[in-house]
Design a protein around this motif. Structure first.
Motif, short mmCIF file in Angstrom:
data_model
loop_
_atom_site.label_atom_id
_atom_site.label_comp_id
_atom_site.label_asym_id
_atom_site.label_seq_id
_atom_site.Cartn_x
_atom_site.Cartn_y
_atom_site.Cartn_z
N VAL A 1 0.91 -1.34 0.17
CA VAL A 1 -0.26 0.06 0.01
C VAL A 1 0.98 1.11 -0.06
O VAL A 1 0.57 2.19 -0.84
CB VAL A 1 -0.97 0.18 1.16
N ASN A 2 1.97 1.30 0.57
CA ASN A 2 2.90 2.55 0.66
C ASN A 2 3.53 2.87 -0.54
O ASN A 2 3.79 3.85 -1.11
CB ASN A 2 4.01 2.25 1.70
N GLN A 3 3.82 1.64 -1.23
CA GLN A 3 4.41 1.56 -2.65
C GLN A 3 3.53 2.36 -3.70
O GLN A 3 3.87 3.02 -4.24
CB GLN A 3 4.87 0.34 -3.18
N LYS A 4 2.41 1.80 -3.53
CA LYS A 4 1.24 2.28 -4.35
C LYS A 4 0.83 3.81 -3.90
O LYS A 4 0.58 4.74 -5.03
CB LYS A 4 -0.10 1.43 -4.19
N TRP A 5 0.79 4.30 -2.76
CA TRP A 5 0.64 5.41 -2.48
C TRP A 5 1.85 6.25 -2.95
O TRP A 5 1.36 7.68 -3.41
CB TRP A 5 0.58 5.83 -0.99
N TRP A 6 3.11 6.00 -2.78
CA TRP A 6 4.21 6.80 -3.45
C TRP A 6 4.02 6.96 -4.97
O TRP A 6 4.13 8.09 -5.48
CB TRP A 6 5.63 6.18 -3.26
N GLU A 7 3.57 5.99 -5.68
CA GLU A 7 3.18 6.39 -7.08
C GLU A 7 2.07 7.14 -7.36
O GLU A 7 2.22 7.99 -8.15
CB GLU A 7 3.01 4.73 -7.75
N TYR A 8 0.92 7.03 -6.40
CA TYR A 8 -0.06 7.89 -6.58
C TYR A 8 0.45 9.47 -6.43
O TYR A 8 -0.12 10.31 -6.85
CB TYR A 8 -1.04 7.77 -5.39
N MET A 9 1.17 9.75 -5.29
CA MET A 9 1.95 11.08 -4.99
C MET A 9 2.84 11.66 -5.82
O MET A 9 3.10 12.78 -5.99
CB MET A 9 2.34 10.98 -3.54
N ARG A 10 3.61 10.60 -6.67
CA ARG A 10 4.60 11.07 -7.59
C ARG A 10 4.31 12.33 -8.53
O ARG A 10 5.06 13.13 -8.64
CB ARG A 10 5.13 9.94 -8.51
N PRO A 11 2.88 12.49 -9.19
CA PRO A 11 2.94 13.50 -10.03
C PRO A 11 2.75 14.88 -9.18
O PRO A 11 2.74 15.93 -9.97
CB PRO A 11 1.48 13.18 -10.58
N VAL A 12 2.61 14.81 -7.81
CA VAL A 12 2.44 16.24 -7.10
C VAL A 12 3.52 16.74 -6.34
O VAL A 12 3.44 17.64 -5.82
CB VAL A 12 1.06 16.01 -6.48
N MET A 13 4.49 15.88 -6.27
CA MET A 13 5.57 16.14 -5.51
C MET A 13 7.09 15.77 -5.87
O MET A 13 7.18 14.86 -6.77
CB MET A 13 5.40 15.58 -3.89
N GLU A 14 8.10 16.30 -5.45
CA GLU A 14 9.33 15.82 -5.85
C GLU A 14 9.64 14.41 -5.00
O GLU A 14 9.39 14.32 -3.98
CB GLU A 14 10.51 16.87 -5.08
N THR A 15 10.02 13.43 -6.20
CA THR A 15 10.32 12.19 -5.73
C THR A 15 11.50 11.43 -6.19
O THR A 15 12.17 12.21 -7.35
CB THR A 15 9.23 11.20 -6.10
N HIS A 16 12.11 10.53 -5.63
CA HIS A 16 13.26 9.59 -6.13
C HIS A 16 12.87 8.79 -7.27
O HIS A 16 11.65 8.57 -7.36
CB HIS A 16 13.81 9.06 -4.92
#
Length: 104
Positions: free
Chosen positions: A72-87
């Motif tokens: 679920v955390n991996q999916k959340w990170w993917e979901y949030m990628r378009p709105v914030m700076e990510t690795h």
């Protein structure tokens, strides 16, 4: 209980979307955070700089670090990628802050 604070960045044109996604946070994401020892979790936005300040209380570091690998955390990170700076692994670019003062 361990207090953790950190800074992240949201894209300047995505403030409203970032807030919307957190207002609609998935119940399974909240449940997972609790299962991995998180409580009293808050994120604040400085609109001028697009910086996010996060604060969370955790039971222990070892357990908390394991939440990153959950599905679920991996999916959340993917979901949030378009709105914030990510690795490249979709994890948020995060700068940990050092506590220099605390008062109950």
């Amino acid at each position: 209980m361990i207090r953790k604070a950190f800074v992240m960045s949201v894209y300047p044109d995505k403030h409203k979307e970032y807030e919307k996604r957190h207002k609609e946070i998935w119940p399974e994401m909240v449940e997972t955070l609790h299962q991995y020892g998180a409580s009293n979790y808050s994120i604040f936005l400085d609109k001028e700089s697009s910086k996010l300040f996060g604060y969370v209380e955790i039971e222990d570091e070892e357990t908390w670090e394991k939440v990153a690998a959950t599905e679920v955390n991996q999916k959340w990170w993917e979901y949030m990628r378009p709105v914030m700076e990510t690795h490249s692994d979709n994890s948020p670019v995060t700068k940990t802050l050092t506590e220099v003062f605390h008062m109950d």
